[in-house]
Scaffold this active site. Structure first.
Site: not given
Length: 147
Positions: A55, A57, A59, A75-76, A121
């Site tokens: 995860y 990076g 995608g 985070h995604d 973040d």
């Protein structure tokens, strides 16, 4: 006009025209990179986290392979919620924050896009700082390990 001034002015205009074709980094990405640099061990660079696990990076798929990868997974999902639930654009959203005493403080009213993205973040950067970086999880074969 003095010829020297005209020459300098021409050089500035030409350089500005060249710079107009360079896509800027989103402000948020710069903020996130600064937060990461603040929380991770000195021997690491923020770039080492850009292609880590399933995860960290671009995608992401499958199950996170360790605690650090789980930070990126969360985070995604946080960015996804910011987009779908709050109609924010996390990648370009600006926000205010302060790095102090080994922590990060996000400013802005709760529920605003700036605060929501900053909190995403902040949480990820602090998670990175608390998680072990396992070298063998860098640049993994995602087709094999992330199903």
């Amino acid at each position: 006009m003095n010829p020297a001034h005209l020459l300098v002015l021409s050089a500035v205009c030409v350089s500005l025209l060249g710079a107009a074709n360079i896509p800027p980094h989103p402000l948020n990405l710069k903020n996130f990179m600064e937060m990461i640099r603040y929380t991770i061990p000195c021997e690491k660079t923020w770039g080492e986290y850009a292609d880590y696990g399933c995860y960290c990076g671009a995608g992401g798929s499958g199950r996170p392979i360790d605690a650090l990868d789980r930070c990126c997974y969360v985070h995604d999902n946080c960015y996804g919620d910011a987009e779908t639930k709050h109609k924010c654009n996390p990648k370009t959203q600006s926000y205010s924050y302060k790095l102090t005493k080994r922590t990060i403080i996000c400013y802005g009213a709760a529920g605003t896009c700036g605060r929501i993205v900053c909190d995403c973040d902040r949480t990820a950067a602090l998670c990175f700082g608390d998680s072990e970086y396992i070298e063998r999880h860098k640049n993994i074969d995602t087709k094999r390990h992330c199903q």
